[in-house]
Design an enzyme around this catalytic site. Structure first.
Site, PDB file in Angstrom:
ATOM      1  N   SER A 169       0.857  -1.187   0.000  1.00 10.14           N
ATOM      2  CA  SER A 169       0.000   0.000   0.000  1.00 10.14           C
ATOM      3  C   SER A 169       0.896   1.241   0.000  1.00 10.14           C
ATOM      4  O   SER A 169       2.113   1.156   0.085  1.00 10.14           O
ATOM      5  CB  SER A 169      -0.907  -0.008   1.221  1.00 10.14           C
ATOM      6  N   HIS A 187       0.660   3.460  -2.540  1.00 13.72           N
ATOM      7  CA  HIS A 187       0.823   3.858  -3.933  1.00 13.72           C
ATOM      8  C   HIS A 187      -0.495   4.300  -4.564  1.00 13.72           C
ATOM      9  O   HIS A 187      -0.608   4.373  -5.786  1.00 13.72           O
ATOM     10  CB  HIS A 187       1.407   2.700  -4.743  1.00 13.72           C
ATOM     11  N   LYS A 247       5.306  -5.950  -9.910  1.00 10.34           N
ATOM     12  CA  LYS A 247       6.386  -4.976  -9.986  1.00 10.34           C
ATOM     13  C   LYS A 247       7.688  -5.629  -9.511  1.00 10.34           C
ATOM     14  O   LYS A 247       7.704  -6.386  -8.544  1.00 10.34           O
ATOM     15  CB  LYS A 247       6.065  -3.742  -9.134  1.00 10.34           C
ATOM     16  N   ASP A 285       8.227  -8.470  -3.564  1.00 11.28           N
ATOM     17  CA  ASP A 285       7.009  -8.652  -4.364  1.00 11.28           C
ATOM     18  C   ASP A 285       7.121  -9.884  -5.249  1.00 11.28           C
ATOM     19  O   ASP A 285       6.188 -10.699  -5.335  1.00 11.28           O
ATOM     20  CB  ASP A 285       6.764  -7.422  -5.242  1.00 11.28           C
ATOM     21  N   HIS A 338       9.186   3.533  -3.004  1.00 14.33           N
ATOM     22  CA  HIS A 338       9.125   3.218  -1.583  1.00 14.33           C
ATOM     23  C   HIS A 338       9.899   4.252  -0.771  1.00 14.33           C
ATOM     24  O   HIS A 338      10.231   4.013   0.392  1.00 14.33           O
ATOM     25  CB  HIS A 338       9.683   1.821  -1.305  1.00 14.33           C
TER      26      HIS A 338
END
Length: 330
Positions: A52, A54, A102, A107, A216
């Site tokens: 989260s 983004h 991504k 991830d 980030h």
């Protein structure tokens, strides 16, 4: 300062706010995952996600013509493999799925683990890995190849293909081509904000800007005094030109993206400069969007994405109307 309540409750409360505003999104219990409640389950479903922070990515692109579902973790932390599997099982009964991921190590690990779990259960699961960031690491000077704002264009292109009945093989081939043709670089004057933390992810001296930052809140590759919006656009375009090696009359799509803290005035001044500079290179700018598409929670910054339109049907896919909370239909 951030306008929140208890930091530990900020994400859950934000999700509740999203639910009230966009009731077409169905949320999966015990996850920060959602899917299109109107999905007819008659095409290959697309699932994307990540940390989260983004917003409006990724929930903002769930709906007909783009993503079938999205699954988020906490701030800047990807969901677990178990959460990804749970959202996939909630949104489709087909046992087939295409993931858009991504390129960040955590991830990739979470989504690949989920892919393996589903495959072991008899699912056919494809995957696109988005690595559009062309900024370089300060120490090694190697490109970081992170997945950043260009990911949204991948959602749009693959979403159009899936809506038009693309097979798993066709989605896989298209993903390979469009991810290779998409490149992004960003700049910021402040770091990202994390609920409960007083300081931003990085700080600059007054009047400085940072090229090559990450979504980030990662630091970039060069700091320098701010001169003008045009100077920022020149730097980003020079890096993209070097990577694309474009020629006059090549066809491109342009995505100018606010990283969260930019005012509309700043965004459109920068958009003006980008457009004029690209026109000087005599590029054919067939598609141009400017707005807030993929952010870094409160970062005062911008990113510029170019997609080389190698095939004419890619433009039609970008222009295809969708029904999502965040993608603009003009």
């Amino acid at each position: 300062m951030q306008i929140i309540n208890e930091p530990g409750q900020a994400l859950a409360q934000a999700v509740q706010g999203i639910q009230w505003t966009y009731p077409e999104l169905a949320w999966v219990p015990d996850t920060y995952g959602c899917y299109d409640r109107h999905f007819a389950d008659n095409q290959i479903p697309l699932l994307a996600g990540g940390g989260s922070g983004h917003a409006p990515a990724h929930w903002g692109y769930v709906g007909h013509g783009m993503l079938t579902g999205a699954v988020m973790g906490t701030i800047f932390t990807p969901p677990t493999a178990e959460q990804i599997v749970k959202v996939a099982q909630a949104m489709t009964h087909q046992r087939r799925l295409f993931l858009i991921v991504k390129n960040f190590p955590a991830d990739v690990k979470a989504f690949k683990t989920a892919q393996t779990t589903l495959q072991d259960q008899g699912w056919d699961v494809g995957m696109a890995l988005v690595a559009d960031d062309i900024s370089v690491d300060n120490a090694s000077l190697k490109q970081r190849r992170r997945g950043v704002a260009g990911t949204v264009l991948i959602h749009k292109l693959l979403g159009a293909a899936a809506a038009n009945g693309a097979t798993m093989a066709e989605l896989t081939t298209l993903a390979q081509h469009v991810t290779a043709a998409t490149k992004t670089i960003g700049v910021a004057t402040s770091g990202a904000l994390i609920p409960g933390q007083a300081d931003a992810s990085f700080t600059l001296n007054p009047g400085e800007i940072y090229y090559g930052i990450g979504i980030h809140g990662e630091p970039g590759y060069r700091q320098e005094p701010f001169q003008s919006s045009e100077r920022l656009a020149q730097e980003l375009i020079s890096k993209l030109r070097l990577n694309f090696q474009w020629h006059a009359h090549d066809h491109y799509a342009v995505l100018v993206n606010s990283l969260g803290g930019i005012t509309p005035l700043e965004l459109m001044v920068f958009n003006h400069d980008v457009h004029e500079l690209l026109q000087l290179d005599q590029l054919a700018l067939d598609f141009h969007q400017a707005g807030t598409f993929l952010t870094s929670n409160g970062m005062h910054g911008l990113s510029l994405t170019l997609l080389h339109l190698e095939q004419t049907d890619w433009l039609a896919a970008l222009n295809m109307p969708v029904k999502t909370p965040a993608w603009p239909n003009h």
